[in-house]
Design an enzyme around this catalytic site. Structure first.
Site: not given
Length: 241
Positions: A161, A25-26, A57, A129
């Site tokens: 993450s 999501d970055d 994010s 993440n």
């Protein structure tokens, strides 16, 4: 609460090449996903990266059709006016989608996988993440959203993450935490692959989080141990672990 320690050896794992879709999501140009892509590829996997054109994010399971770029991709990795989906000119396996992590993962599974693999991927991974995704944070995490989307499409998935780090371009010098998290994530992926198909039960994905890396704490992959637990604490209606 009972915990199960998972012993993961950092010896080379003898596995066959596995077709993997990688998202986050970055954004597609963030350094974490690029280093992870390289390590997964060097571990003899066939990997396709399909990630948002920009940092998304905290967007959870948001989903929307991809649209042409009205501003540059993150870190100026593609210009204004670029198409809704695109790829790196020197490596067509590095793809962006101008939408959310869920949309990007679905594009990787439904569009890119048939192109590069001749069918569905065998495994999907998201991350790693920038920042941990634990407890209620999982409800808004785009990294978790991407892994969940893969599981919904019957693809076993892992969300990774790491606590240390900040949004960083793929062209920046690689900091120690990046290599440590990427090596850990690759080892877990290879360990799961070595366990044999179907890798995970249907509709199940794994959420993996790493503590902070510093010069005095967790400064090497050898410093990490793995504990298997539920995402949220057991409530009044749930049995204890």
């Amino acid at each position: 609460m009972r915990s199960l320690l998972l012993a993961l050896s950092f010896l080379p794992l003898l596995t066959q090449s596995t077709n993997i879709v990688l998202s986050n999501d970055d954004g597609w140009a963030e350094i974490n996903i690029r280093v992870f892509y390289d390590m997964l590829t060097n571990a003899n996997n066939s990997v396709v990266l399909s990630a948002p054109a920009d940092n998304k994010s905290g967007t959870g399971s948001s989903d929307a059709p991809a649209t042409p770029l009205i501003k540059p991709c993150e870190f100026n990795s593609c210009p204004t006016g670029s198409p809704a989906q695109g790829f790196n000119a020197s490596n067509p396996r590095l793809n962006y989608v101008n939408s959310y992590p869920v949309t990007s993962m679905r594009y990787g599974i439904q569009t890119l996988s048939p192109k590069f693999f001749g069918g569905a991927p065998e495994l999907a991974v998201a991350g790693f993440n920038v920042g941990a995704n634990l407890a209620s944070t999982t409800l808004i995490s785009g990294t978790v959203g991407a892994a969940t989307e893969a599981a919904k499409e019957s693809i076993p998935a892992i969300a990774f993450s790491g606590t240390t780090g900040s949004q960083t371009a793929w062209t920046a010098p690689i900091q120690p935490y990046v290599n440590i998290y990427a090596a850990l994530s690759t080892n877990i992926t290879q360990t799961l692959i070595a366990s044999g198909k179907p890798f995970l039960p249907s509709n199940i994905w794994i959420n993996v989080n790493y503590p902070a890396v510093s010069g005095t704490s967790c400064s090497s992959t050898r410093d990490f141990k793995f504990v298997l637990s539920r995402i949220n604490a057991a409530g009044s209606n749930a049995a204890q672990d």
